[in-house]
Design a protein around this motif. Sequence first.
Motif, mmCIF file in Angstrom:
data_model
loop_
_atom_site.group_PDB
_atom_site.id
_atom_site.type_symbol
_atom_site.label_atom_id
_atom_site.label_comp_id
_atom_site.label_asym_id
_atom_site.label_seq_id
_atom_site.Cartn_x
_atom_site.Cartn_y
_atom_site.Cartn_z
ATOM 1 N N ALA A 1 112.770 69.271 72.651
ATOM 2 C CA ALA A 1 111.539 70.050 72.458
ATOM 3 C C ALA A 1 111.795 71.382 71.771
ATOM 4 N N LEU A 2 113.050 71.796 71.668
ATOM 5 C CA LEU A 2 113.359 73.128 71.116
ATOM 6 C C LEU A 2 113.072 73.209 69.621
ATOM 7 N N GLY A 3 114.028 72.794 68.825
ATOM 8 C CA GLY A 3 113.901 72.699 67.383
ATOM 9 C C GLY A 3 113.018 73.727 66.716
ATOM 10 N N ILE A 4 112.080 73.236 65.922
ATOM 11 C CA ILE A 4 111.217 74.099 65.114
ATOM 12 C C ILE A 4 110.453 75.094 65.973
ATOM 13 N N ALA A 5 109.830 74.629 67.055
ATOM 14 C CA ALA A 5 108.984 75.504 67.868
ATOM 15 C C ALA A 5 109.788 76.608 68.536
ATOM 16 N N GLY A 6 110.876 76.237 69.200
ATOM 17 C CA GLY A 6 111.663 77.238 69.919
ATOM 18 C C GLY A 6 112.348 78.214 68.995
ATOM 19 N N VAL A 7 112.962 77.700 67.925
ATOM 20 C CA VAL A 7 113.691 78.571 66.994
ATOM 21 C C VAL A 7 112.729 79.511 66.269
ATOM 22 N N THR A 8 111.553 79.016 65.887
ATOM 23 C CA THR A 8 110.569 79.874 65.216
ATOM 24 C C THR A 8 110.162 81.030 66.105
ATOM 25 N N ALA A 9 109.782 80.744 67.342
ATOM 26 C CA ALA A 9 109.389 81.806 68.267
ATOM 27 C C ALA A 9 110.535 82.787 68.486
ATOM 28 N N PHE A 10 111.733 82.272 68.663
ATOM 29 C CA PHE A 10 112.914 83.089 68.934
ATOM 30 C C PHE A 10 113.200 84.044 67.785
ATOM 31 N N ARG A 11 113.183 83.524 66.556
ATOM 32 C CA ARG A 11 113.525 84.364 65.406
ATOM 33 C C ARG A 11 112.477 85.432 65.141
ATOM 34 N N VAL A 12 111.217 85.088 65.276
ATOM 35 C CA VAL A 12 110.160 86.082 65.055
ATOM 36 C C VAL A 12 110.248 87.208 66.077
ATOM 37 N N LEU A 13 110.416 86.847 67.336
ATOM 38 C CA LEU A 13 110.384 87.855 68.390
ATOM 39 C C LEU A 13 111.638 88.718 68.436
ATOM 40 N N ARG A 14 112.686 88.310 67.736
ATOM 41 C CA ARG A 14 113.884 89.145 67.662
ATOM 42 C C ARG A 14 113.839 90.128 66.497
ATOM 43 N N LYS A 15 112.732 90.133 65.756
ATOM 44 C CA LYS A 15 112.632 91.015 64.595
ATOM 45 C C LYS A 15 112.513 92.490 64.982
ATOM 46 N N ARG A 16 112.044 92.760 66.198
ATOM 47 C CA ARG A 16 111.878 94.160 66.618
ATOM 48 C C ARG A 16 111.968 94.241 68.131
ATOM 49 N N SER A 17 112.186 95.454 68.632
ATOM 50 C CA SER A 17 112.199 95.651 70.076
ATOM 51 C C SER A 17 110.798 95.429 70.642
#
Length: 302
Positions: free
Chosen positions: A113-129
Amino acid sequence: MRALVVDHGKAGPVRFADVDEPVPSISEALVEIRHIGLNFGELNYVHQWPAGAVHGHDASGVVVRAAADGSGPPVGTRVALGMSSHAWAERVAAGPASLGTVPEGVDLADAAALGIAGVTAFRVLRKRSLLARNVLITGASGGVGHFAVQLAALAGARVTALVGSPERAAGLRELGADRVLTDLAEAGDRFDLVLDTVGGPLLARAWNLLAEGGTIHLVGYSSGEDTTFPSGSLFGFGEPRSITTYGDMTPTSGDLTDLLGLMAAGRLTAPVGLRGRWQDLDDAVRALFARKVHGKIVLDVL
Protein backbone atom coordinates in the motif's frame (compact mmCIF):
# COMPACT_ATOMS: atom_id res chain seq x y z
CA MET A 1 3.22 -15.85 -16.58
CA ARG A 2 0.07 -13.91 -15.77
CA ALA A 3 0.01 -10.14 -15.60
CA LEU A 4 -2.34 -7.17 -15.76
CA VAL A 5 -1.81 -5.26 -18.99
CA VAL A 6 -3.12 -1.95 -20.29
CA ASP A 7 -6.40 -2.23 -22.23
CA HIS A 8 -7.61 0.81 -24.17
CA GLY A 9 -10.91 -0.87 -25.06
CA LYS A 10 -14.27 -0.71 -23.33
CA ALA A 11 -13.34 -3.64 -21.09
CA GLY A 12 -10.33 -1.74 -19.66
CA PRO A 13 -8.49 -0.11 -18.06
CA VAL A 14 -6.49 -3.33 -17.53
CA ARG A 15 -7.00 -7.01 -18.26
CA PHE A 16 -5.27 -10.29 -17.55
CA ALA A 17 -2.86 -11.64 -20.15
CA ASP A 18 -0.10 -14.20 -20.51
CA VAL A 19 3.20 -12.38 -20.98
CA ASP A 20 6.88 -13.29 -21.28
CA GLU A 21 8.89 -13.87 -18.15
CA PRO A 22 11.00 -10.84 -17.19
CA VAL A 23 14.71 -10.99 -17.94
CA PRO A 24 16.58 -9.13 -15.18
CA SER A 25 19.59 -7.03 -16.06
CA ILE A 26 22.84 -7.59 -14.18
CA SER A 27 21.74 -5.11 -11.49
CA GLU A 28 18.11 -6.27 -11.13
CA ALA A 29 16.59 -8.81 -8.77
CA LEU A 30 13.73 -11.11 -9.72
CA VAL A 31 10.82 -10.63 -7.32
CA GLU A 32 7.89 -13.00 -6.93
CA ILE A 33 4.93 -10.70 -6.39
CA ARG A 34 2.51 -11.51 -3.57
CA HIS A 35 0.39 -8.33 -3.43
CA ILE A 36 -0.30 -5.33 -5.68
CA GLY A 37 -1.50 -1.85 -4.68
CA LEU A 38 -3.92 0.04 -6.92
CA ASN A 39 -3.82 3.80 -7.47
CA PHE A 40 -6.55 5.98 -8.96
CA GLY A 41 -4.19 7.87 -11.26
CA GLU A 42 -2.59 4.94 -13.03
CA LEU A 43 -6.04 3.44 -13.75
CA ASN A 44 -7.93 6.64 -14.57
CA TYR A 45 -5.23 7.91 -16.95
CA VAL A 46 -4.36 4.56 -18.48
CA HIS A 47 -4.36 6.11 -21.98
CA GLN A 48 -0.90 7.50 -21.14
CA TRP A 49 0.57 3.97 -21.32
CA PRO A 50 0.81 1.76 -24.44
CA ALA A 51 -1.82 -0.93 -24.92
CA GLY A 52 -0.63 -4.38 -23.89
CA ALA A 53 2.11 -3.13 -21.55
CA VAL A 54 2.31 -4.70 -18.09
CA HIS A 55 0.87 -1.99 -15.87
CA GLY A 56 1.19 -0.88 -12.25
CA HIS A 57 3.77 0.66 -9.97
CA ASP A 58 3.17 -0.60 -6.43
CA ALA A 59 3.57 -4.15 -5.16
CA SER A 60 5.30 -6.35 -2.62
CA GLY A 61 6.83 -9.81 -2.71
CA VAL A 62 9.91 -11.92 -2.12
CA VAL A 63 13.25 -11.93 -3.94
CA VAL A 64 13.66 -15.29 -5.71
CA ARG A 65 16.85 -14.38 -7.63
CA ALA A 66 19.33 -11.77 -6.45
CA ALA A 67 20.96 -9.30 -8.84
CA ALA A 68 23.93 -10.89 -10.63
CA ASP A 69 26.24 -8.01 -9.72
CA GLY A 70 25.62 -8.52 -5.99
CA SER A 71 23.71 -5.28 -5.54
CA GLY A 72 20.32 -5.18 -3.87
CA PRO A 73 18.71 -7.61 -1.46
CA PRO A 74 19.56 -11.35 -1.28
CA VAL A 75 17.26 -14.26 -2.08
CA GLY A 76 14.40 -14.62 0.40
CA THR A 77 14.20 -10.92 1.29
CA ARG A 78 10.70 -9.52 1.59
CA VAL A 79 10.51 -6.30 -0.42
CA ALA A 80 8.15 -3.47 -1.31
CA LEU A 81 8.17 -1.97 -4.80
CA GLY A 82 7.39 1.72 -5.03
CA MET A 83 6.88 3.72 -8.23
CA SER A 84 8.37 0.76 -10.06
CA SER A 85 7.51 -0.21 -13.65
CA HIS A 86 5.41 -3.15 -14.80
CA ALA A 87 4.73 -4.23 -11.20
CA TRP A 88 1.39 -5.98 -11.66
CA ALA A 89 2.66 -9.38 -12.68
CA GLU A 90 3.50 -12.69 -11.05
CA ARG A 91 7.21 -11.91 -11.31
CA VAL A 92 8.99 -8.60 -11.77
CA ALA A 93 12.58 -7.56 -12.46
CA ALA A 94 13.46 -4.58 -10.26
CA GLY A 95 16.57 -2.62 -9.42
CA PRO A 96 17.60 -1.68 -5.88
CA ALA A 97 16.51 1.94 -6.40
CA SER A 98 12.85 0.94 -6.38
CA LEU A 99 12.99 -1.70 -3.61
CA GLY A 100 12.54 -1.33 0.12
CA THR A 101 13.23 -4.18 2.55
CA VAL A 102 10.15 -5.04 4.59
CA PRO A 103 11.03 -5.43 8.29
CA GLU A 104 9.77 -8.26 10.46
CA GLY A 105 6.40 -7.41 11.93
CA VAL A 106 5.20 -5.52 8.84
CA ASP A 107 2.62 -7.39 6.76
CA LEU A 108 3.62 -7.73 3.09
CA ALA A 109 0.11 -6.67 2.08
CA ASP A 110 0.47 -3.43 4.06
CA ALA A 111 3.85 -2.83 2.41
CA ALA A 112 2.17 -2.98 -1.01
CA ALA A 113 0.00 0.00 0.00
CA LEU A 114 2.99 2.34 0.38
CA GLY A 115 4.43 3.07 -3.06
CA ILE A 116 3.08 6.13 -4.83
CA ALA A 117 0.71 7.25 -2.07
CA GLY A 118 3.08 6.92 0.87
CA VAL A 119 6.18 8.26 -0.88
CA THR A 120 4.27 11.24 -2.32
CA ALA A 121 2.92 12.28 1.08
CA PHE A 122 6.32 11.71 2.70
CA ARG A 123 8.29 13.78 0.19
CA VAL A 124 5.87 16.71 0.17
CA LEU A 125 5.67 16.95 3.94
CA ARG A 126 9.45 16.89 4.32
CA LYS A 127 9.78 20.05 2.23
CA ARG A 128 9.50 22.30 5.30
CA SER A 129 9.25 22.22 9.07
CA LEU A 130 5.70 21.45 10.16
CA LEU A 131 6.09 21.85 13.90
CA ALA A 132 3.08 23.82 15.19
CA ARG A 133 2.12 24.73 11.60
CA ASN A 134 -1.40 24.61 10.18
CA VAL A 135 -1.60 21.95 7.46
CA LEU A 136 -4.58 21.20 5.23
CA ILE A 137 -4.92 17.80 3.55
CA THR A 138 -7.60 17.67 0.84
CA GLY A 139 -9.01 14.35 -0.31
CA ALA A 140 -7.96 13.07 3.09
CA SER A 141 -9.92 9.83 2.83
CA GLY A 142 -7.82 8.62 -0.11
CA GLY A 143 -4.51 6.77 -0.09
CA VAL A 144 -2.25 9.86 -0.16
CA GLY A 145 -4.55 11.60 2.31
CA HIS A 146 -4.45 8.81 4.88
CA PHE A 147 -0.66 8.74 4.86
CA ALA A 148 -0.40 12.55 4.84
CA VAL A 149 -2.63 12.97 7.89
CA GLN A 150 -0.48 10.54 9.88
CA LEU A 151 2.86 11.94 8.75
CA ALA A 152 1.87 15.58 9.29
CA ALA A 153 0.67 14.76 12.79
CA LEU A 154 3.94 12.91 13.51
CA ALA A 155 5.82 16.04 12.43
CA GLY A 156 3.93 18.15 14.98
CA ALA A 157 1.50 19.92 12.63
CA ARG A 158 -2.04 21.00 13.43
CA VAL A 159 -3.81 18.90 10.82
CA THR A 160 -7.09 19.73 9.11
CA ALA A 161 -8.46 16.91 6.95
CA LEU A 162 -10.96 17.78 4.21
CA VAL A 163 -13.26 15.06 2.87
CA GLY A 164 -16.16 14.97 0.43
CA SER A 165 -18.83 13.72 2.82
CA PRO A 166 -19.34 12.89 6.51
CA GLU A 167 -19.19 9.18 5.66
CA ARG A 168 -15.62 9.58 4.41
CA ALA A 169 -14.45 11.13 7.68
CA ALA A 170 -14.29 7.83 9.54
CA GLY A 171 -11.00 7.12 11.30
CA LEU A 172 -9.17 10.32 10.37
CA ARG A 173 -9.17 11.77 13.89
CA GLU A 174 -7.70 8.51 15.16
CA LEU A 175 -4.90 8.89 12.60
CA GLY A 176 -4.01 12.35 13.93
CA ALA A 177 -6.34 14.90 12.33
CA ASP A 178 -7.22 17.72 14.72
CA ARG A 179 -10.24 18.64 12.60
CA VAL A 180 -12.17 16.86 9.86
CA LEU A 181 -14.20 19.13 7.55
CA THR A 182 -16.53 18.59 4.62
CA ASP A 183 -16.56 22.27 3.61
CA LEU A 184 -13.63 24.72 3.52
CA ALA A 185 -16.01 27.47 4.61
CA GLU A 186 -15.78 25.92 8.08
CA ALA A 187 -11.98 26.22 8.21
CA GLY A 188 -11.60 29.54 10.01
CA ASP A 189 -7.79 29.36 10.02
CA ARG A 190 -5.21 30.06 7.35
CA PHE A 191 -2.83 27.30 6.35
CA ASP A 192 0.96 27.24 6.10
CA LEU A 193 0.92 24.21 3.83
CA VAL A 194 -1.79 22.58 1.73
CA LEU A 195 -1.39 19.13 0.22
CA ASP A 196 -4.03 19.05 -2.50
CA THR A 197 -5.10 15.89 -4.31
CA VAL A 198 -8.38 17.28 -5.70
CA GLY A 199 -7.72 20.36 -7.88
CA GLY A 200 -10.58 22.15 -9.64
CA PRO A 201 -12.53 24.91 -7.85
CA LEU A 202 -11.34 23.60 -4.49
CA LEU A 203 -7.79 24.66 -5.34
CA ALA A 204 -8.84 28.28 -5.83
CA ARG A 205 -10.68 28.23 -2.51
CA ALA A 206 -7.66 26.74 -0.74
CA TRP A 207 -5.46 29.50 -2.22
CA ASN A 208 -7.62 32.10 -0.50
CA LEU A 209 -6.96 30.38 2.84
CA LEU A 210 -3.18 30.24 2.42
CA ALA A 211 -1.14 32.11 5.04
CA GLU A 212 1.66 34.51 4.14
CA GLY A 213 4.67 32.47 3.06
CA GLY A 214 2.48 29.41 2.62
CA THR A 215 2.63 26.80 -0.14
CA ILE A 216 0.13 24.58 -1.90
CA HIS A 217 1.59 21.33 -3.22
CA LEU A 218 -0.44 19.85 -6.07
CA VAL A 219 -0.16 16.06 -6.05
CA GLY A 220 -3.30 15.16 -8.00
CA TYR A 221 -6.46 16.40 -9.67
CA SER A 222 -9.07 13.77 -8.84
CA SER A 223 -11.92 16.23 -9.47
CA GLY A 224 -11.05 16.34 -13.18
CA GLU A 225 -12.22 19.96 -13.21
CA ASP A 226 -10.44 23.13 -14.30
CA THR A 227 -9.28 25.71 -11.77
CA THR A 228 -10.18 29.37 -12.32
CA PHE A 229 -8.69 32.07 -10.12
CA PRO A 230 -10.78 35.26 -9.82
CA SER A 231 -9.13 38.43 -11.09
CA GLY A 232 -6.71 39.82 -8.52
CA SER A 233 -6.71 36.76 -6.26
CA LEU A 234 -3.12 35.87 -7.14
CA PHE A 235 -1.85 39.26 -6.02
CA GLY A 236 -1.09 39.96 -2.38
CA PHE A 237 1.15 41.83 0.06
CA GLY A 238 3.46 40.25 2.60
CA GLU A 239 5.51 37.07 2.33
CA PRO A 240 5.10 35.38 -1.07
CA ARG A 241 2.70 32.48 -1.37
CA SER A 242 3.25 29.73 -3.91
CA ILE A 243 1.68 26.82 -5.76
CA THR A 244 4.00 23.94 -6.55
CA THR A 245 3.36 20.97 -8.79
CA TYR A 246 4.61 17.67 -7.50
CA GLY A 247 5.31 14.46 -9.42
CA ASP A 248 8.71 13.24 -8.25
CA MET A 249 9.54 9.82 -9.77
CA THR A 250 13.17 9.63 -8.58
CA PRO A 251 14.43 6.47 -6.79
CA THR A 252 12.20 5.51 -3.87
CA SER A 253 14.29 2.98 -1.95
CA GLY A 254 15.33 5.38 0.82
CA ASP A 255 11.82 6.76 1.29
CA LEU A 256 10.31 3.27 1.37
CA THR A 257 12.88 2.24 3.97
CA ASP A 258 11.96 5.21 6.17
CA LEU A 259 8.22 4.58 5.81
CA LEU A 260 8.58 0.85 6.49
CA GLY A 261 10.63 1.71 9.57
CA LEU A 262 7.79 3.90 10.86
CA MET A 263 5.36 1.05 10.22
CA ALA A 264 7.58 -1.43 12.07
CA ALA A 265 7.76 0.98 15.03
CA GLY A 266 3.96 1.23 15.13
CA ARG A 267 3.97 4.93 14.24
CA LEU A 268 2.42 4.59 10.78
CA THR A 269 -0.41 2.36 9.60
CA ALA A 270 -1.28 1.28 6.08
CA PRO A 271 -4.62 2.69 4.88
CA VAL A 272 -5.93 -0.53 3.31
CA GLY A 273 -9.62 0.10 2.72
CA LEU A 274 -10.20 -2.92 0.49
CA ARG A 275 -8.35 -6.22 0.42
CA GLY A 276 -9.12 -8.94 -2.12
CA ARG A 277 -7.76 -11.26 -4.80
CA TRP A 278 -6.39 -9.97 -8.07
CA GLN A 279 -8.94 -12.20 -9.83
CA ASP A 280 -11.54 -9.78 -8.45
CA LEU A 281 -9.84 -6.82 -10.13
CA ASP A 282 -12.95 -5.60 -11.96
CA ASP A 283 -14.91 -5.24 -8.71
CA ALA A 284 -11.98 -3.41 -7.11
CA VAL A 285 -11.67 -0.96 -10.01
CA ARG A 286 -15.41 -0.21 -9.90
CA ALA A 287 -15.21 0.44 -6.15
CA LEU A 288 -12.19 2.73 -6.67
CA PHE A 289 -13.86 4.80 -9.38
CA ALA A 290 -17.11 5.01 -7.39
CA ARG A 291 -15.17 6.45 -4.42
CA LYS A 292 -16.38 3.61 -2.20
CA VAL A 293 -12.95 2.86 -0.74
CA HIS A 294 -11.35 4.78 2.10
CA GLY A 295 -7.59 4.50 1.61
CA LYS A 296 -5.82 2.01 -0.64
CA ILE A 297 -6.84 -1.17 -2.45
CA VAL A 298 -4.51 -4.15 -2.06
CA LEU A 299 -5.02 -7.33 -4.08
CA ASP A 300 -3.40 -10.69 -3.37
CA VAL A 301 -1.64 -12.35 -6.31
CA LEU A 302 -2.86 -15.96 -6.19
